[in-house]
Motif scaffolding. Structure first.
Motif, mmCIF file in Angstrom:
data_model
loop_
_atom_site.group_PDB
_atom_site.id
_atom_site.type_symbol
_atom_site.label_atom_id
_atom_site.label_comp_id
_atom_site.label_asym_id
_atom_site.label_seq_id
_atom_site.Cartn_x
_atom_site.Cartn_y
_atom_site.Cartn_z
ATOM 1 N N ALA A 188 3.790 14.582 -14.622
ATOM 2 C CA ALA A 188 3.947 14.731 -13.181
ATOM 3 C C ALA A 188 3.523 16.159 -12.875
ATOM 4 O O ALA A 188 4.019 17.100 -13.498
ATOM 5 C CB ALA A 188 5.386 14.495 -12.747
ATOM 6 N N VAL A 189 2.590 16.317 -11.963
ATOM 7 C CA VAL A 189 2.096 17.639 -11.580
ATOM 8 C C VAL A 189 2.463 17.873 -10.120
ATOM 9 O O VAL A 189 2.157 17.039 -9.268
ATOM 10 C CB VAL A 189 0.560 17.746 -11.778
ATOM 11 C CG1 VAL A 189 0.040 19.066 -11.249
ATOM 12 C CG2 VAL A 189 0.200 17.561 -13.250
ATOM 13 N N GLU A 190 3.125 18.991 -9.855
ATOM 14 C CA GLU A 190 3.502 19.360 -8.494
ATOM 15 C C GLU A 190 2.602 20.488 -8.026
ATOM 16 O O GLU A 190 2.426 21.480 -8.731
ATOM 17 C CB GLU A 190 4.959 19.828 -8.441
ATOM 18 C CG GLU A 190 5.953 18.761 -8.814
ATOM 19 C CD GLU A 190 7.392 19.252 -8.760
ATOM 20 O OE1 GLU A 190 7.649 20.360 -8.245
ATOM 21 O OE2 GLU A 190 8.268 18.511 -9.243
ATOM 22 N N VAL A 191 2.016 20.329 -6.830
ATOM 23 C CA VAL A 191 1.112 21.340 -6.286
ATOM 24 C C VAL A 191 1.512 21.729 -4.874
ATOM 25 O O VAL A 191 2.238 21.009 -4.189
ATOM 26 C CB VAL A 191 -0.368 20.861 -6.268
ATOM 27 C CG1 VAL A 191 -0.849 20.496 -7.658
ATOM 28 C CG2 VAL A 191 -0.555 19.709 -5.306
ATOM 29 N N CYS B 203 -5.276 15.660 -9.805
ATOM 30 C CA CYS B 203 -6.049 15.076 -8.695
ATOM 31 C C CYS B 203 -5.160 14.248 -7.779
ATOM 32 O O CYS B 203 -5.272 14.329 -6.548
ATOM 33 C CB CYS B 203 -7.194 14.225 -9.234
ATOM 34 S SG CYS B 203 -8.490 15.192 -10.028
ATOM 35 N N ASN B 204 -4.265 13.450 -8.364
ATOM 36 C CA ASN B 204 -3.341 12.655 -7.554
ATOM 37 C C ASN B 204 -2.422 13.551 -6.726
ATOM 38 O O ASN B 204 -2.130 13.256 -5.568
ATOM 39 C CB ASN B 204 -2.504 11.738 -8.451
ATOM 40 C CG ASN B 204 -3.323 10.617 -9.062
ATOM 41 O OD1 ASN B 204 -4.338 10.220 -8.521
ATOM 42 N ND2 ASN B 204 -2.880 10.132 -10.203
ATOM 43 N N ILE C 46 0.836 -1.203 0.000
ATOM 44 C CA ILE C 46 0.000 0.000 0.000
ATOM 45 C C ILE C 46 0.867 1.248 0.000
ATOM 46 O O ILE C 46 0.488 2.271 -0.528
ATOM 47 C CB ILE C 46 -0.957 -0.024 1.208
ATOM 48 C CG1 ILE C 46 -1.971 -1.100 0.971
ATOM 49 C CG2 ILE C 46 -1.556 1.333 1.468
ATOM 50 C CD1 ILE C 46 -3.206 -1.059 1.768
ATOM 51 N N ASN C 47 2.047 1.172 0.567
ATOM 52 C CA ASN C 47 2.934 2.322 0.658
ATOM 53 C C ASN C 47 3.861 2.455 -0.548
ATOM 54 O O ASN C 47 4.819 3.205 -0.495
ATOM 55 C CB ASN C 47 3.769 2.242 1.943
ATOM 56 C CG ASN C 47 2.896 2.390 3.165
ATOM 57 O OD1 ASN C 47 1.961 3.189 3.163
ATOM 58 N ND2 ASN C 47 3.176 1.615 4.190
ATOM 59 N N LEU C 48 3.574 1.751 -1.607
ATOM 60 C CA LEU C 48 4.399 1.816 -2.810
ATOM 61 C C LEU C 48 4.276 3.198 -3.448
ATOM 62 O O LEU C 48 3.175 3.734 -3.584
ATOM 63 C CB LEU C 48 3.955 0.734 -3.794
ATOM 64 C CG LEU C 48 4.818 0.518 -5.023
ATOM 65 C CD1 LEU C 48 6.219 0.065 -4.610
ATOM 66 C CD2 LEU C 48 4.188 -0.539 -5.906
ATOM 67 N N ASP C 49 5.409 3.784 -3.805
ATOM 68 C CA ASP C 49 5.436 5.076 -4.482
ATOM 69 C C ASP C 49 4.567 4.999 -5.744
ATOM 70 O O ASP C 49 4.654 4.024 -6.503
ATOM 71 C CB ASP C 49 6.892 5.394 -4.843
ATOM 72 C CG ASP C 49 7.021 6.616 -5.701
ATOM 73 O OD1 ASP C 49 6.914 7.733 -5.149
ATOM 74 O OD2 ASP C 49 7.223 6.449 -6.922
ATOM 75 N N PRO C 50 3.722 6.008 -6.004
ATOM 76 C CA PRO C 50 2.826 5.968 -7.160
ATOM 77 C C PRO C 50 3.542 5.829 -8.504
ATOM 78 O O PRO C 50 3.044 5.165 -9.408
ATOM 79 C CB PRO C 50 2.077 7.300 -7.087
ATOM 80 C CG PRO C 50 2.171 7.722 -5.672
ATOM 81 C CD PRO C 50 3.479 7.187 -5.166
ATOM 82 N N ILE D 235 2.870 15.568 -5.365
ATOM 83 C CA ILE D 235 3.153 15.276 -6.770
ATOM 84 C C ILE D 235 2.222 14.158 -7.198
ATOM 85 O O ILE D 235 2.080 13.151 -6.489
ATOM 86 C CB ILE D 235 4.613 14.849 -6.993
ATOM 87 C CG1 ILE D 235 5.565 15.948 -6.531
ATOM 88 C CG2 ILE D 235 4.856 14.529 -8.466
ATOM 89 C CD1 ILE D 235 7.029 15.579 -6.622
ATOM 90 N N GLY D 236 1.601 14.353 -8.343
ATOM 91 C CA GLY D 236 0.721 13.332 -8.887
ATOM 92 C C GLY D 236 1.208 12.920 -10.265
ATOM 93 O O GLY D 236 1.827 13.717 -10.978
ATOM 94 N N TYR D 237 0.909 11.687 -10.623
ATOM 95 C CA TYR D 237 1.398 11.138 -11.883
ATOM 96 C C TYR D 237 0.243 10.570 -12.692
ATOM 97 O O TYR D 237 -0.742 10.100 -12.135
ATOM 98 C CB TYR D 237 2.397 10.009 -11.611
ATOM 99 C CG TYR D 237 3.510 10.398 -10.681
ATOM 100 C CD1 TYR D 237 4.616 11.086 -11.152
ATOM 101 C CD2 TYR D 237 3.437 10.088 -9.328
ATOM 102 C CE1 TYR D 237 5.643 11.452 -10.289
ATOM 103 C CE2 TYR D 237 4.463 10.446 -8.459
ATOM 104 C CZ TYR D 237 5.559 11.122 -8.950
ATOM 105 O OH TYR D 237 6.561 11.488 -8.104
ATOM 106 N N ALA D 238 0.430 10.581 -14.001
ATOM 107 C CA ALA D 238 -0.513 9.906 -14.894
ATOM 108 C C ALA D 238 0.219 9.573 -16.183
ATOM 109 O O ALA D 238 1.161 10.268 -16.573
ATOM 110 C CB ALA D 238 -1.719 10.791 -15.186
ATOM 111 N N ILE D 239 -0.218 8.526 -16.823
ATOM 112 C CA ILE D 239 0.326 8.139 -18.119
ATOM 113 C C ILE D 239 -0.837 7.723 -19.001
ATOM 114 O O ILE D 239 -1.803 7.112 -18.520
ATOM 115 C CB ILE D 239 1.381 7.013 -17.996
ATOM 116 C CG1 ILE D 239 2.012 6.723 -19.365
ATOM 117 C CG2 ILE D 239 0.818 5.785 -17.326
ATOM 118 C CD1 ILE D 239 3.264 5.862 -19.288
#
Length: 172
Positions: free
Chosen positions: A59-62, A164-165, A3-7, A44-48
């Motif tokens: 990668a989006v940093e907020v 969103c992530n 569950i703690n795996l980096d996204p 930081i959120g990721y999508a592909i």
């Protein structure tokens, strides 16, 4: 799966048998730099996504502040669109897709009153202005794909999910 795996690592493992996707994710990880020291309120959120024979990762940093909307600081985008005919065009298409995706996710709405759409044209639709735009980095990578892919639409699908992530990561 932990569950703690980096996204980002989760995506790399899930797409380990997809060489183009993995190359895009590995490049994204490299271009992001050291993100292990994230401050509270940052995320930081990721999508592909794959679209029109092109693979794009974001990668989006907020940054979040209690009582204020999320502020997008930086977007890193990696693109494998096959052979690149005009690099500046690919970069411009990705940058505009990122701004369009952020605008839709942060401000997008369609007002309907009495069953009728109230917006008449794009001048009624809020887009992200330069003063609110994040730093945008677009990285193009060499591809083994023999034909060029698309560069208009493929830059858009991953923006809102990555945002969103990132928002979730910043507020948990």
């Amino acid at each position: 799966v932990s569950i703690n795996l980096d996204p980002l690592e989760f995506r790399r493992r899930a797409l380990a048998d997809r060489p183009r996707h993995l190359q895009v994710l590995n490049t994204l990880m490299e271009k992001l730099g050291n993100v292990s020291e994230i401050e509270p309120g940052q995320g930081i959120g990721y999508a592909i996504a794959e679209s029109h024979a092109t693979v794009v990762a974001h990668a989006v940093e907020v940054v979040t502040t209690v009582g204020k909307p999320v502020r997008v600081q930086r977007v890193v985008c990696v693109v494998d669109c096959g052979p690149i005919v005009h690099p500046d065009n690919v970069i411009a298409q990705m940058e505009s897709s990122i701004v369009d995706g952020l605008s839709a996710a942060l401000y997008g709405k369609v007002a309907i009153r009495g069953g009728e759409v109230q917006s008449g044209n794009f001048d009624d639709y809020r887009f992200m202005r330069l003063e609110h735009s994040p730093v945008i980095e677009v990285h193009l990578i060499a591809s083994l794909q023999s034909r060029p892919g698309g560069v208009g639409e493929p830059g858009l699908p991953g923006v809102a999910p990555a945002l969103c992530n990132a928002s979730y990561a910043a507020t948990r």
